[in-house]
Design a protein around this motif. Structure first.
Motif, short mmCIF file in Angstrom:
data_model
loop_
_atom_site.label_atom_id
_atom_site.label_comp_id
_atom_site.label_asym_id
_atom_site.label_seq_id
_atom_site.Cartn_x
_atom_site.Cartn_y
_atom_site.Cartn_z
N ALA A 24 17.39 13.38 45.96
CA ALA A 24 17.87 13.85 44.66
C ALA A 24 19.35 14.18 44.69
O ALA A 24 19.79 15.05 45.44
N ALA A 25 20.11 13.46 43.88
CA ALA A 25 21.55 13.70 43.78
C ALA A 25 22.07 12.86 42.62
O ALA A 25 21.40 11.92 42.20
N TYR A 26 23.25 13.21 42.14
CA TYR A 26 23.97 12.30 41.24
C TYR A 26 24.76 11.33 42.11
O TYR A 26 25.24 11.70 43.18
N LYS A 27 24.96 10.09 41.60
CA LYS A 27 25.53 9.08 42.50
C LYS A 27 26.61 8.18 41.89
O LYS A 27 27.03 7.21 42.51
N ALA A 28 27.05 8.50 40.66
CA ALA A 28 28.03 7.60 40.04
C ALA A 28 29.45 8.04 40.41
O ALA A 28 29.91 9.12 40.02
N VAL A 29 30.13 7.17 41.16
CA VAL A 29 31.45 7.52 41.71
C VAL A 29 32.44 7.87 40.60
O VAL A 29 33.10 8.91 40.65
N GLY A 30 32.54 7.02 39.59
CA GLY A 30 33.51 7.22 38.50
C GLY A 30 33.22 8.51 37.74
O GLY A 30 34.14 9.28 37.44
N GLU A 31 31.95 8.74 37.46
CA GLU A 31 31.57 9.96 36.74
C GLU A 31 31.95 11.20 37.55
O GLU A 31 32.35 12.23 37.00
N SER A 32 31.84 11.08 38.86
CA SER A 32 32.15 12.25 39.71
C SER A 32 33.64 12.59 39.67
O SER A 32 34.02 13.74 39.85
N VAL A 33 34.47 11.59 39.41
CA VAL A 33 35.91 11.84 39.28
C VAL A 33 36.18 12.59 37.98
O VAL A 33 36.97 13.53 37.93
N ALA A 34 35.45 12.21 36.92
CA ALA A 34 35.63 12.87 35.62
C ALA A 34 34.97 14.25 35.57
O ALA A 34 35.46 15.15 34.91
N GLU A 35 33.85 14.40 36.27
CA GLU A 35 33.07 15.64 36.21
C GLU A 35 32.76 16.17 37.61
O GLU A 35 31.60 16.27 38.02
N PRO A 36 33.82 16.53 38.36
CA PRO A 36 33.56 16.92 39.76
C PRO A 36 32.62 18.12 39.91
O PRO A 36 31.77 18.12 40.79
N LEU A 37 32.76 19.11 39.02
CA LEU A 37 31.93 20.32 39.20
C LEU A 37 30.45 20.00 39.02
O LEU A 37 29.59 20.56 39.70
N MET A 38 30.17 19.09 38.08
CA MET A 38 28.79 18.67 37.86
C MET A 38 28.21 18.07 39.16
O MET A 38 27.07 18.31 39.52
N TYR A 39 29.05 17.32 39.87
CA TYR A 39 28.60 16.68 41.11
C TYR A 39 28.46 17.69 42.24
O TYR A 39 27.48 17.69 42.99
N TYR A 40 29.47 18.57 42.37
CA TYR A 40 29.37 19.56 43.45
C TYR A 40 28.17 20.47 43.21
O TYR A 40 27.41 20.78 44.13
N ARG A 41 27.97 20.87 41.94
CA ARG A 41 26.85 21.78 41.65
C ARG A 41 25.52 21.09 41.96
O ARG A 41 24.69 21.60 42.70
N ASN A 42 25.35 19.89 41.40
CA ASN A 42 24.04 19.24 41.56
C ASN A 42 23.75 18.87 43.02
O ASN A 42 22.69 19.16 43.56
N ASN A 43 24.71 18.21 43.64
CA ASN A 43 24.43 17.65 44.97
C ASN A 43 24.44 18.71 46.08
O ASN A 43 23.71 18.58 47.06
N LEU A 44 25.25 19.77 45.90
CA LEU A 44 25.33 20.77 46.97
C LEU A 44 24.35 21.93 46.76
O LEU A 44 23.68 22.33 47.70
N TYR A 45 24.25 22.44 45.54
CA TYR A 45 23.32 23.56 45.33
C TYR A 45 21.89 23.12 45.66
O TYR A 45 21.12 23.88 46.24
N SER A 46 21.53 21.90 45.25
CA SER A 46 20.16 21.44 45.51
C SER A 46 19.90 21.38 47.02
O SER A 46 18.84 21.81 47.49
N LEU A 47 20.88 20.91 47.76
CA LEU A 47 20.70 20.84 49.22
C LEU A 47 20.56 22.24 49.82
O LEU A 47 19.69 22.49 50.67
N VAL A 48 21.41 23.15 49.39
CA VAL A 48 21.36 24.52 49.92
C VAL A 48 20.00 25.15 49.59
O VAL A 48 19.36 25.78 50.45
#
Ligand code: NAD
Ligand code: WQD
Length: 339
Positions: free
Chosen positions: A82-106
């Motif tokens: 489970a993670a978000y995976k769109a590279v371009g979107e992550s450049v536009a919405e970095p916090l969304m990516y850090y929150r989803n991909n890192l908080y879920s792992l923690v």
């Protein structure tokens, strides 16, 4: 033996659930359906005759994740897709990516620690290597500064797991995928990109079926034999099988270190034009494409040294590029016939 598959309704997760169930594992999926469709559960049942257990919630939610682990402390291993995976979107919405991909792992690691669950297989990516200095790239190649927040979440995640295994009984295997493409041979499950695909293979099949007008080939002035960029495309079913082997290695206590990294690729690099030619050959039709400028952030060429995965896991990718492109096409045709 009960295995938790996070993101198991998604592209790689669903193919892995099929392989796990066919090997006799009991699967429970957690997915919030942010990038997938609930109908995939029936599709998995159609292939395997077993509908996996499923809970729909967001792994970013600490309380829900904690409650889940309390109720399922008999889980023997976790495959965390489970993670978000769109590279371009992550450049536009970095916090969304850090929150989803890192908080879920923690949250997952905390649940593992609190409930004495030891085994974690993590979806990493060849993106951690950037443009490697030497090809093929081995697991020992240096991790390079990430090109995108998405890539950075994979690098940070590997570090979070490494720090956690040092201080707990948790063990981790990071699988660094190269470029997964294709679909199950039944064409009952496959990739379901929402909106305009970023990745090459779904863009090719959507162009051929008429959803997109034309494929843009990003750059033909790279220092490669035909000038287009080279990647190591791997069939998603080959990739899925490697996850089952990784789980077996963990539960059978065959690991040599408490955190291991494996490249999952075929060991062969193909250019964009070679992928297009394979597609045209197996589908017997012409693809409408044009060469345009390079895409920002793309590396020129990367393919895997798979010796470590081959030797240690006893796993080898088996399916040819033609099989990959044909299975992707059959899946696209199946999607079109369902409309
Ligand atoms: P996918 O989007 O098809 O699957 C991910 C699944 O996770 C989706 O079903 C989504 O709904 C779910 N999800 C996302 N965030 C969630 C959350 N917070 N809580 C619960 N569920 C959540 O993606 P995929 O292609 O199957 O990729 C799986 C994993 O492999 C990801 O971690 C991805 O970064 C990694 N990966 C993918 C590729 C690729 O090219 N597809 C390459 C390298 C690594
Ligand atoms: C492949 C090649 C493009 C689309 C990405 C992520 C990586 C990993 C896999 C998750 C490149 C070219 C593409 C198009 C094109 N994901 N291309 N026209 O960029 O290697 O990797 O997905 O971890 O992190 O970065 O894959 O499929 O986007 O591109 O010419 O419309 O196809 O330039 O050379 P990529 P891709």
């Amino acid at each position: 033996m009960k295995i938790l598959v996070t993101g198991g309704v998604g592209y790689i997760g669903s193919h892995t659930v099929v392989e796990l169930q066919q090997k006799g594992y009991e699967v429970i999926i957690v997915d919030n359906l942010s990038n997938s469709n609930i109908g995939v559960l029936d599709a998995i049942a159609e292939i395997t005759d077993i509908k996996p257990a499923f809970e729909e919630f967001d792994l970013v939610d600490k309380n829900l994740t904690e409650d889940f682990f309390k109720r399922h402390s008999d889980i023997k291993g976790i495959i965390h897709f489970a993670a978000y995976k769109a590279v371009g979107e992550s450049v536009a919405e970095p916090l969304m990516y850090y929150r989803n991909n890192l908080y879920s792992l923690v949250n997952i690691l905390q649940g593992m620690k609190d409930n004495n669950i030891e085994n974690l297989v993590f979806s990493s990516s060849c993106t951690v290597y950037g443009q490697p200095e030497e090809l093929p790239v081995t697991e020992n190649a240096p991790v390079q500064k990430a090109e995108s927040p998405y890539g950075n979440t994979k690098q940070i995640s590997e570090e979070v797991i490494l720090d956690t295994v040092k201080s707990t009984d948790i063990k981790g295997i990071a699988l660094r995928y190269f470029n997964p493409i294709g679909a199950h041979e039944s064409a009952i499950i496959g990739e379901l990109p929402l909106g305009i695909p970023n990745n090459l293979m779904p863009f090719i099949t959507q162009t051929a079926i008429g959803i997109r007008e034309q494929l843009s080939v990003f750059g033909d002035d790279y220092n490669t034999p035909d000038g287009t960029a080279i990647r190591d495309y791997i069939h998603v079913v080959d990739l899925a099988k490697a996850h089952v082997i990784a789980v077996e290695r963990m539960v059978n206590k065959k690991m040599k270190k408490s955190f291991e990294y494996f490249n999952l690729g075929t060991g062969n690099g193909y250019s964009v034009l070679e992928v297009i030619k394979s597609f045209e050959r197996v589908t017997e039709q012409k693809l409408n494409y044009k060469i345009v400028g390079r895409r920002a952030g793309d590396v020129e060429q990367v393919w895997a040294d798979t010796n470590f995965a081959n030797d240690e896991l006893g796993w080898k990718a088996e399916q040819s590029l033609d099989k990959m492109t044909l299975s992707a096409w059959k899946w696209e045709q199946k999607l079109a016939s369902n409309k």
